[in-house]
Design a protein around this motif. Sequence first.
Motif, short mmCIF file in Angstrom:
data_model
loop_
_atom_site.label_atom_id
_atom_site.label_comp_id
_atom_site.label_asym_id
_atom_site.label_seq_id
_atom_site.Cartn_x
_atom_site.Cartn_y
_atom_site.Cartn_z
N LEU A 1 0.80 -1.22 0.00
CA LEU A 1 0.00 0.00 0.00
C LEU A 1 0.84 1.28 0.00
CD1 LEU A 1 -2.75 -0.97 2.58
CD2 LEU A 1 -3.07 -0.62 0.14
N PHE A 2 2.03 1.25 0.67
CA PHE A 2 2.74 2.49 0.91
C PHE A 2 3.61 2.86 -0.28
CE2 PHE A 2 2.72 0.97 5.58
CZ PHE A 2 1.39 1.34 5.69
N HIS A 3 3.62 4.17 -0.61
CA HIS A 3 4.49 4.70 -1.66
C HIS A 3 5.56 5.55 -1.00
CE1 HIS A 3 1.62 3.26 -4.60
NE2 HIS A 3 0.67 3.84 -3.89
N ARG A 4 6.80 5.05 -1.05
CA ARG A 4 7.86 5.71 -0.28
C ARG A 4 8.15 7.12 -0.78
NH1 ARG A 4 12.06 1.45 1.09
NH2 ARG A 4 10.40 0.82 2.50
N ILE B 1 -8.56 3.87 0.12
CA ILE B 1 -9.97 3.51 0.26
C ILE B 1 -10.54 3.10 -1.09
CG2 ILE B 1 -12.25 4.50 0.77
CD1 ILE B 1 -10.80 6.06 3.06
N ALA B 2 -10.06 3.75 -2.16
CA ALA B 2 -10.57 3.45 -3.50
C ALA B 2 -10.26 2.01 -3.90
CB ALA B 2 -9.97 4.42 -4.51
N PRO C 1 -10.56 1.12 6.70
CA PRO C 1 -10.31 0.71 8.09
C PRO C 1 -11.04 -0.57 8.47
CG PRO C 1 -10.81 3.06 7.98
CD PRO C 1 -11.03 2.51 6.61
N GLN C 2 -12.13 -0.91 7.77
CA GLN C 2 -12.89 -2.11 8.13
C GLN C 2 -12.23 -3.38 7.61
OE1 GLN C 2 -14.11 0.72 6.77
NE2 GLN C 2 -16.32 0.85 6.95
N PHE D 1 -4.91 -4.47 10.92
CA PHE D 1 -3.76 -3.66 10.54
C PHE D 1 -4.22 -2.31 10.00
CE2 PHE D 1 -1.73 -2.62 6.38
CZ PHE D 1 -0.67 -1.87 6.87
N LEU D 2 -5.23 -2.33 9.11
CA LEU D 2 -5.69 -1.07 8.51
C LEU D 2 -6.44 -0.22 9.51
CD1 LEU D 2 -6.60 -2.34 4.97
CD2 LEU D 2 -4.94 -0.57 5.51
N SER D 3 -7.19 -0.84 10.45
CA SER D 3 -7.84 -0.05 11.51
C SER D 3 -6.80 0.71 12.31
CB SER D 3 -8.61 -0.98 12.47
OG SER D 3 -9.54 -1.73 11.77
N ALA D 4 -5.73 -0.01 12.72
CA ALA D 4 -4.68 0.63 13.52
C ALA D 4 -3.97 1.71 12.71
CB ALA D 4 -3.69 -0.42 14.01
N PHE D 5 -3.75 1.43 11.41
CA PHE D 5 -3.06 2.40 10.55
C PHE D 5 -3.85 3.70 10.45
CE2 PHE D 5 -2.90 4.34 6.34
CZ PHE D 5 -1.57 4.67 6.25
#
Lengths: 203, 131
Positions: free
Chosen positions: A61-64, A122-123, A128-129, A133-137
């Motif tokens: 998911l992350f783009h550095r 989200i797209a 978060p649901q 991991f995504l909830s905490a993020f």
Amino acid sequence: MSAEIAVPLDPSLAGPAPKRIIVGYGFWIFLLSDIVMFSAFFATYAVLAGATAGGPTGAQLFHRTIVAIETACLLFSSFACGMMSLAVGARNRFATYLGGAATFGLGAAFLGLELNEFAGMIAIGATPQRSAFLSAFFTLVGCHGAHVAVGLLWLAVMMAQIAAKGFRETVLRRLLCFSLFWHALDIIWVALFTIVYLMGGRG
Amino acid sequence: MTADTQDRAPGDDASAGDRHAATLSGLLAYLIGLGLAILLTATSFWAASTNLLWQPGVPIGLAVLAVAQMGVHLVFFLHITTGPDNTNNVLALAFGVLIVFLVVAGSLWIMANLNANMMLTPEMTNPQLQH
């Protein structure tokens, strides 16, 4: 020559500290309690970082590059805030507005990039649901983003107060508290990009 | 002002007194802080991206760089130093760091322990092997 100038005063006999010192100390205590609150979110994230429930991981998911630009925005915003503090110390109104505008612009750029990143996640269904991991993020990074948004509002109010009231004592104390708040947010972001994006984004 | 040399609020600049000199020395402190912060941030991003380093050691290196950068921010941007006029601020910071350490390290320790102890073994999940 009077004796009271030559003999250094014992701090405990100097009487109550000026209001500026007390206000700064009180706000510093608040900031530390805010950092303790963030530490709970950091602990939650660290515990749940691997609980992706089959969903996307941080590395996907992350783009550095975007995180590096966000980091640069916030760091230079913090520096601009320092320049604003110096301008306030020199009672230079134009330089204060300039520093404030730079602080605001860079902070808003950071917030815009972060919201854009959230919208992109989200797209593709990384809401978060989706997983613990995504909830905490979203809780951790969103809480920092909310702080930045509140800081921007505060900065705008302070600029208006300088315009309306000038450099009077109360305004100077509020500006001191604002600069503390803004620098503390940058400290939290250092922990955040290291733990969430750099450690979590690795293979 | 005696009070100014005895006490310092967090965020205050290091030097009071002559306004122009204070601005210049303050500017120097912010510039040093900015330079160090850029250096440490760039090193962090490089260490996380490169394959040249021994991979298991990278997270520890990143943690060290982050702690160093927080120290740079505290000293050069927030002006929290170890001077005698800053004792209260440093003590509050030390207490804050202690609580942060307890919350983070304690949570990780307890949750890892629970994870290890609650892990179901194959015998517990496989109905064929249950007596």
